[in-house]
Design an enzyme around this catalytic site. Sequence first.
Site, PDB file in Angstrom:
ATOM      1  N   SER A 139       0.859  -1.180   0.000  1.00 26.43           N
ATOM      2  CA  SER A 139       0.000   0.000   0.000  1.00 26.43           C
ATOM      3  C   SER A 139       0.900   1.237   0.000  1.00 26.43           C
ATOM      4  O   SER A 139       1.717   1.406   0.907  1.00 26.43           O
ATOM      5  CB  SER A 139      -0.875  -0.028   1.261  1.00 26.43           C
ATOM      6  OG  SER A 139      -1.609   1.159   1.394  1.00 26.43           O
ATOM      7  N   LYS A 165      -1.126  -0.994  -4.451  1.00 22.93           N
ATOM      8  CA  LYS A 165      -2.304  -0.201  -4.060  1.00 22.93           C
ATOM      9  C   LYS A 165      -1.839   1.225  -3.827  1.00 22.93           C
ATOM     10  O   LYS A 165      -0.861   1.441  -3.111  1.00 22.93           O
ATOM     11  CB  LYS A 165      -2.895  -0.812  -2.780  1.00 22.93           C
ATOM     12  CG  LYS A 165      -3.740   0.109  -1.923  1.00 22.93           C
ATOM     13  CD  LYS A 165      -4.504  -0.714  -0.869  1.00 22.93           C
ATOM     14  CE  LYS A 165      -4.676   0.018   0.441  1.00 22.93           C
ATOM     15  NZ  LYS A 165      -5.288  -0.825   1.493  1.00 22.93           N
ATOM     16  N   LYS A 167      -2.968   5.118  -2.592  1.00 28.59           N
ATOM     17  CA  LYS A 167      -3.981   5.901  -1.887  1.00 28.59           C
ATOM     18  C   LYS A 167      -4.392   7.056  -2.784  1.00 28.59           C
ATOM     19  O   LYS A 167      -3.537   7.686  -3.418  1.00 28.59           O
ATOM     20  CB  LYS A 167      -3.388   6.448  -0.585  1.00 28.59           C
ATOM     21  CG  LYS A 167      -3.026   5.368   0.420  1.00 28.59           C
ATOM     22  CD  LYS A 167      -4.268   4.773   1.044  1.00 28.59           C
ATOM     23  CE  LYS A 167      -3.920   3.839   2.181  1.00 28.59           C
ATOM     24  NZ  LYS A 167      -5.115   3.271   2.806  1.00 28.59           N
ATOM     25  N   ASP A 192      -7.172   3.089  -3.089  1.00 27.57           N
ATOM     26  CA  ASP A 192      -7.889   3.126  -1.809  1.00 27.57           C
ATOM     27  C   ASP A 192      -8.197   4.581  -1.477  1.00 27.57           C
ATOM     28  O   ASP A 192      -7.285   5.400  -1.345  1.00 27.57           O
ATOM     29  CB  ASP A 192      -7.020   2.497  -0.707  1.00 27.57           C
ATOM     30  CG  ASP A 192      -7.744   2.393   0.634  1.00 27.57           C
ATOM     31  OD1 ASP A 192      -8.914   2.822   0.739  1.00 27.57           O
ATOM     32  OD2 ASP A 192      -7.123   1.873   1.598  1.00 27.57           O
ATOM     33  N   GLU A 217     -11.070   0.730  -3.304  1.00 27.97           N
ATOM     34  CA  GLU A 217     -11.351   0.434  -1.896  1.00 27.97           C
ATOM     35  C   GLU A 217     -12.004   1.639  -1.222  1.00 27.97           C
ATOM     36  O   GLU A 217     -11.526   2.761  -1.353  1.00 27.97           O
ATOM     37  CB  GLU A 217     -10.022   0.070  -1.216  1.00 27.97           C
ATOM     38  CG  GLU A 217     -10.149  -0.416   0.215  1.00 27.97           C
ATOM     39  CD  GLU A 217      -8.788  -0.876   0.779  1.00 27.97           C
ATOM     40  OE1 GLU A 217      -7.914  -1.303  -0.008  1.00 27.97           O
ATOM     41  OE2 GLU A 217      -8.606  -0.795   2.001  1.00 27.97           O
ATOM     42  N   ASP A 242     -13.712  -1.592   3.222  1.00 24.36           N
ATOM     43  CA  ASP A 242     -12.780  -1.688   4.346  1.00 24.36           C
ATOM     44  C   ASP A 242     -13.490  -1.107   5.578  1.00 24.36           C
ATOM     45  O   ASP A 242     -14.153  -1.844   6.323  1.00 24.36           O
ATOM     46  CB  ASP A 242     -11.490  -0.921   3.977  1.00 24.36           C
ATOM     47  CG  ASP A 242     -10.489  -0.772   5.102  1.00 24.36           C
ATOM     48  OD1 ASP A 242     -10.785  -1.151   6.238  1.00 24.36           O
ATOM     49  OD2 ASP A 242      -9.369  -0.248   4.862  1.00 24.36           O
ATOM     50  N   LYS A 266      -9.706  -6.785   7.984  1.00 26.98           N
ATOM     51  CA  LYS A 266      -8.725  -6.425   9.006  1.00 26.98           C
ATOM     52  C   LYS A 266      -9.215  -7.059  10.294  1.00 26.98           C
ATOM     53  O   LYS A 266     -10.354  -6.796  10.728  1.00 26.98           O
ATOM     54  CB  LYS A 266      -8.618  -4.911   9.147  1.00 26.98           C
ATOM     55  CG  LYS A 266      -7.953  -4.248   7.936  1.00 26.98           C
ATOM     56  CD  LYS A 266      -7.818  -2.761   8.120  1.00 26.98           C
ATOM     57  CE  LYS A 266      -7.226  -2.135   6.861  1.00 26.98           C
ATOM     58  NZ  LYS A 266      -7.436  -0.675   6.825  1.00 26.98           N
ATOM     59  N   GLY A 295      -4.029  -4.267   6.217  1.00 22.55           N
ATOM     60  CA  GLY A 295      -3.039  -3.984   7.252  1.00 22.55           C
ATOM     61  C   GLY A 295      -3.220  -2.583   7.780  1.00 22.55           C
ATOM     62  O   GLY A 295      -3.944  -1.778   7.184  1.00 22.55           O
TER      63      GLY A 295
HETATM   64  O1  OSB Z   1      -7.111   1.890   4.524  1.00 25.10           O
HETATM   65  O2  OSB Z   1      -6.041   0.067   4.367  1.00 25.10           O
HETATM   66  C1  OSB Z   1      -6.154   1.205   4.846  1.00 25.10           C
HETATM   67  C2  OSB Z   1      -3.063   2.056   6.916  1.00 25.10           C
HETATM   68  C3  OSB Z   1      -3.632   2.669   8.011  1.00 25.10           C
HETATM   69  C4  OSB Z   1      -5.000   2.833   8.046  1.00 25.10           C
HETATM   70  C5  OSB Z   1      -5.797   2.367   6.989  1.00 25.10           C
HETATM   71  C6  OSB Z   1      -5.225   1.739   5.897  1.00 25.10           C
HETATM   72  C7  OSB Z   1      -3.823   1.610   5.854  1.00 25.10           C
HETATM   73  C8  OSB Z   1      -3.100   1.030   4.726  1.00 25.10           C
HETATM   74  C9  OSB Z   1      -1.730   0.489   4.999  1.00 25.10           C
HETATM   75  O3  OSB Z   1      -3.522   1.038   3.586  1.00 25.10           O
HETATM   76  C10 OSB Z   1      -1.659  -0.980   4.905  1.00 25.10           C
HETATM   77  C11 OSB Z   1      -0.350  -1.470   5.510  1.00 25.10           C
HETATM   78  O4  OSB Z   1       0.672  -1.401   4.847  1.00 25.10           O
HETATM   79  O5  OSB Z   1      -0.346  -1.933   6.670  1.00 25.10           O
HETATM   80 MG    MG Z   2      -8.343   0.804   3.251  1.00 20.02          MG
END
Ligand code: OSB
Ligand code: MG
Length: 373
Positions: A139, A165, A167, A192, A217, A242, A266, A295
């Site tokens: 991510s 992925k 953001k 995401d 996402e 999510d 999660k 994660g």
């Molecule tokens: O939306 O998946 C998410 C990290 C913190 C809060 C929300 C998210 C995330 C990530 C990071 O996308 C995923 C990771 O590398 O742990």
């Molecule tokens: Mg997410």
Amino acid sequence: MITSIKLRQLAMPLVHPFTTSFGTQTVKEGILVEMHDNEGHVGYSEIPLTSQPDYCYEDISTAWHVLGDFLIPAVLKNPEVGSTFSYTLLMEAMQPVRGHEFAKAGLEMAYWVLGAEREQVPLSRLLGADKTEVPVGVSIGVQEDLDTLLKRIGHFLDLGYKRIKIKIKPGWDVDVVKVVRAEYADIPLMVDANSAYSLRQIEYLKDLDPYQLMMIEQPLHYNDIIDHIKLQSELHTPICLDESIHSVDDARKALESAACSVINVKVARVGGLMNARLIAELCATKPEWHCWCGGMLESGVGRMINIALQAIEGFDLPSDTSGSDRYFKEDLINPPVVVKDGMVSVPKGKGLGAEVLEDVVDKYTVRSQTFKP
Ligand code: OSB
Ligand code: MG
């Protein structure tokens, strides 16, 4: 018998800041849970919350309060919970508290890990999982500029990650995806939004459709399912939920109503490993439904639990479980999580499957409290 439960608040420096549509993190925070029994076994788990209620309504303070004042006393009060591994007894003790899934999951995960330590089996085995390795993606947060983003993507592709992925947020979305696709035409790519859009932007979101994204996402509100039904009916790109999914029932409602076809599972957000497993089993009932393990910048402790979980058959897409070195110079476990050719081995050792380095844990502990029956 459970003799004590210790909570530690963690603060670990990140090797790179991580930016989403709701903010930037430079330090990895969280709560490490230690569940000790009278035979010297320890069940570790990690609650991946921060000091801000920004991803969800829970934060480190609310979880500490709910655990310390309600959940831990309820669990320690019933000696039977600690005498044999009984998921039902554990959940009965926690049942009077509504919501607060992250807090509950902290105890639930530690209980599974303690159970696996006692039985001398890997956590994955106790969960009924039998994959020996799992595919992982990465991510990538919002970056300063496009050039930096393209370099970050190239870096993780070189390391073998199975999907990228990125953001997105208003002002860093369609144009960014267009540039990434121009540079990397065929990579497995997804975005995401962390709830940064509303239904008013439906026409705009449709502009993402030409770019063969694996999924988008959480485009809409963090608790919404209904508006996502409308969005998905007009969007070709599969929606993955999510933030909106807090339980097995939420997952069922979202999938059955076609609000999404993919769930980012999660563990903490859905209240623990049993619910995470049930969601994976639900997703496995239809070929068009999928799930993968998300994660939240976990330390090695949370990562090991995530790896055991995604070894369950129903997890059928690459996870967000990157290697320890993606976030940390020094992780809490030995060996650290290592990604090779986009795969992570499912640990064969008992319990968590790695040694928790107590001196490193101490170094990054900023507050701790021990609870006894
Ligand atoms: O939306 O998946 C998410 C990290 C913190 C809060 C929300 C998210 C995330 C990530 C990071 O996308 C995923 C990771 O590398 O742990
Ligand atoms: Mg997410």
